[in-house]
Write an enzyme that holds these catalytic residues in place. Structure first.
Site, PDB file in Angstrom:
ATOM      1  N   GLU A 176       2.010  -6.396   4.225  1.00  0.00           N
ATOM      2  CA  GLU A 176       1.299  -6.740   2.991  1.00  0.00           C
ATOM      3  C   GLU A 176      -0.179  -7.020   3.276  1.00  0.00           C
ATOM      4  OE1 GLU A 176       4.638  -9.282   2.944  1.00  0.00           O
ATOM      5  OE2 GLU A 176       4.684  -9.297   0.760  1.00  0.00           O
ATOM      6  N   ASN A 180      -3.721 -15.603   2.552  1.00  0.00           N
ATOM      7  CA  ASN A 180      -2.485 -15.816   1.795  1.00  0.00           C
ATOM      8  C   ASN A 180      -2.247 -17.321   1.766  1.00  0.00           C
ATOM      9  OD1 ASN A 180       0.050 -15.848   0.707  1.00  0.00           O
ATOM     10  ND2 ASN A 180       1.014 -14.577   2.287  1.00  0.00           N
ATOM     11  N   ARG A 229      -4.112 -12.666  -1.455  1.00  0.00           N
ATOM     12  CA  ARG A 229      -2.836 -12.419  -2.116  1.00  0.00           C
ATOM     13  C   ARG A 229      -2.752 -13.369  -3.305  1.00  0.00           C
ATOM     14  NH1 ARG A 229       3.069 -12.454   0.583  1.00  0.00           N
ATOM     15  NH2 ARG A 229       4.144 -11.638  -1.238  1.00  0.00           N
ATOM     16  N   HIS A 283       6.752  -9.077  -5.013  1.00  0.00           N
ATOM     17  CA  HIS A 283       6.717  -8.402  -3.696  1.00  0.00           C
ATOM     18  C   HIS A 283       6.070  -7.026  -3.804  1.00  0.00           C
ATOM     19  CE1 HIS A 283      10.344 -11.098  -2.605  1.00  0.00           C
ATOM     20  NE2 HIS A 283       9.277 -11.562  -1.977  1.00  0.00           N
ATOM     21  N   ARG A 301      16.166 -20.139  -3.186  1.00  0.00           N
ATOM     22  CA  ARG A 301      16.223 -19.819  -4.621  1.00  0.00           C
ATOM     23  C   ARG A 301      17.543 -19.097  -4.914  1.00  0.00           C
ATOM     24  NH1 ARG A 301      10.744 -16.560  -4.652  1.00  0.00           N
ATOM     25  NH2 ARG A 301      10.523 -17.199  -2.485  1.00  0.00           N
TER      26      ARG A 301
END
Ligand code: AMP
Length: 404
Positions: free
Chosen positions: A378, A8, A92, A180, A240
């Protein structure tokens, strides 16, 4: 031992995990590591799955100046010191664009396709692709798989996939993708074991981490997401803003004289919990702060999660279960308690003891809707996809090529 490397890669860090392939295609996590401070203060840290430390080293800045250099250092450490040569690498990749609705085995053509989506995710996609390109150049026989954050949401109906803008823009890729997806896919995969009675029903999953979004699952498939074209929309996040009137962006440009890249940096780095509180982007720090603006930031976060829960309940025409996951969702009993409390109108009640123990089921026995805490994974999802594509490859003789 056959192993799979999961990567990742971000702008200043590369996280990696090693999974061993056990009998019947089962995977077992062996090692977790990361190189962070790329280009500033590079540091490799790694541990075994049981947390036993394996490495903690700093490197001179010039020896790890970019993501490919970090991959080289991590690869050499794995090969030379741990004698691990993975049979495949799963990556990823944030954006699979309109076409990729599942993971894909990587070749030069796929990389060229994925490069086209850099404009859709300029802060993430280039860093995700960098280690893929360097492995493709240095180990061309090593199978690599791209796993996308968008793919799980490609099941959305047209009304959930569109903005009310002219069709030419939709054709160019301006769509509500959702992100996600690997986290939601993991939750959807494990739900039949955790809660078989609701897994086929209408489930709202709240992935509340430094990036945050929510997903409406119908029958284990994504029906709606709070995120859209980019990972800026929806819930407020660490840095964010979440949902924002586009008029604010016009104001920043026309009245504040900001350029497109100023606005991009502002929206990705200076807003959200950090911007609103002026204290921190980290929920733990906000929870312990006495500053009234930290309290406002938490109130706003909880309020927006509950507003969006109402929206997703409308998309699903009801709710059969609610799931918390990711850093805040898995660890903050106070945020969970406040969200469950504010969703009382939907029939949610809390079991305070279960919640404080971070139990799997945290709703009260009188709750109309069961509320679960499911730690996401994940990386395991990526390792599973990588192994499946490896096993599906047409030429069995080519399967066990190793990095030499
Ligand atoms: P993630 O991006 O999933 O790693 O989640 C990171 C977020 O989880 C950060 O905002 C952390 O402050 C938050 N977090 C992690 N542990 C806790 C905790 N015990 N209480 C509150 N927030 C936490």
């Amino acid at each position: 031992m056959d192993t799979i490397l999961v990567v990742n890669a971000g702008s200043s860090s590369v996280k990696f995990q090693i999974f061993s392939v056990e009998g019947e295609g089962k995977l077992r996590r062996q090692i977790k590591g990361q190189i962070d401070g790329i280009g500033s203060r590079p540091r490799l840290r790694a541990s075994r799955a049981d947390s036993e430390p394996l490495a903690d080293r700093v490197y001179p800045i010039e020896s790890v100046s970019d993501v490919p250099a970090a991959m080289r250092i991590a690869g050499e450490w794995l090969r030379n010191e741990l004698r691990i040569s993975p049979i495949a690498v799963g990556h990823r990749v944030v954006h699979g664009g309109p076409d990729y609705d599942r993971p894909v085995l990587i070749n030069h053509g796929v990389v060229a396709q994925l490069e086209r989506f850099i404009t859709l995710a300029p802060l993430h996609q280039p860093h995700n692709l960098a280690p893929i390109r360097s492995l493709l150049a240095n180990f061309p026989a090593l199978p690599q798989v791209a796993c996308f954050d968008t793919a799980f949401h490609r099941t959305h109906d047209a009304v959930a996939d569109h903005y009310a803008i002219p069709h030419q823009l939709y054709a160019k890729g301006v769509r509500r993708y959702g992100f996600h997806g690997l986290s939601y896919e993991y939750v959807a995969q494990i739900l039949p074991q955790v809660a078989p009675e609701v897994a086929k029903g209408r489930v709202i999953v709240a992935h509340l981490g430094s990036g945050a979004s929510m997903c409406a699952l119908r029958g284990g498939r994504s029906a709606e997401s709070t995120m859209g074209f980019t990972a800026l929309d929806g819930l407020p996040m660490g840095t964010r803003p979440g949902q924002l009137d586009p008029g604010v962006v016009l104001y920043l440009i026309s009245e504040m004289g900001m350029s497109a890249s100023d606005v991009q940096n502002f929206l990705y780095r200076d807003c959200g919990l950090k911007g609103l509180s002026g204290v921190s982007n980290d929920m733990r720090e906000l929870e312990t702060s006495e500053d009234p603006k930290a309290k406002l930031a938490i109130d706003y976060f909880v309020y927006r999660v509950c507003l969006n829960a109402g929206m997703l309940a409308a998309a699903l025409q009801g709710v059969d279960a609610f799931v918390f996951t990711a850093g805040i969702g898995e660890n903050s009993m106070r945020i969970r308690a406040r969200i469950v409390d504010q969703l009382g109108w939907l029939g949610f009640t809390l079991d305070p003891t279960g919640n404080s123990r971070h139990a799997r089921l945290i709703s009260g026995s009188d709750s109309r809707i069961p509320v679960y805490v499911i730690p996401t994974d994940e990386e395991l999802m990526i390792a599973q996809h990588t192994l499946s594509l490896l096993l599906e490859r047409p030429s069995p003789s080519a399967r066990h090529e190793r990095v030499s």
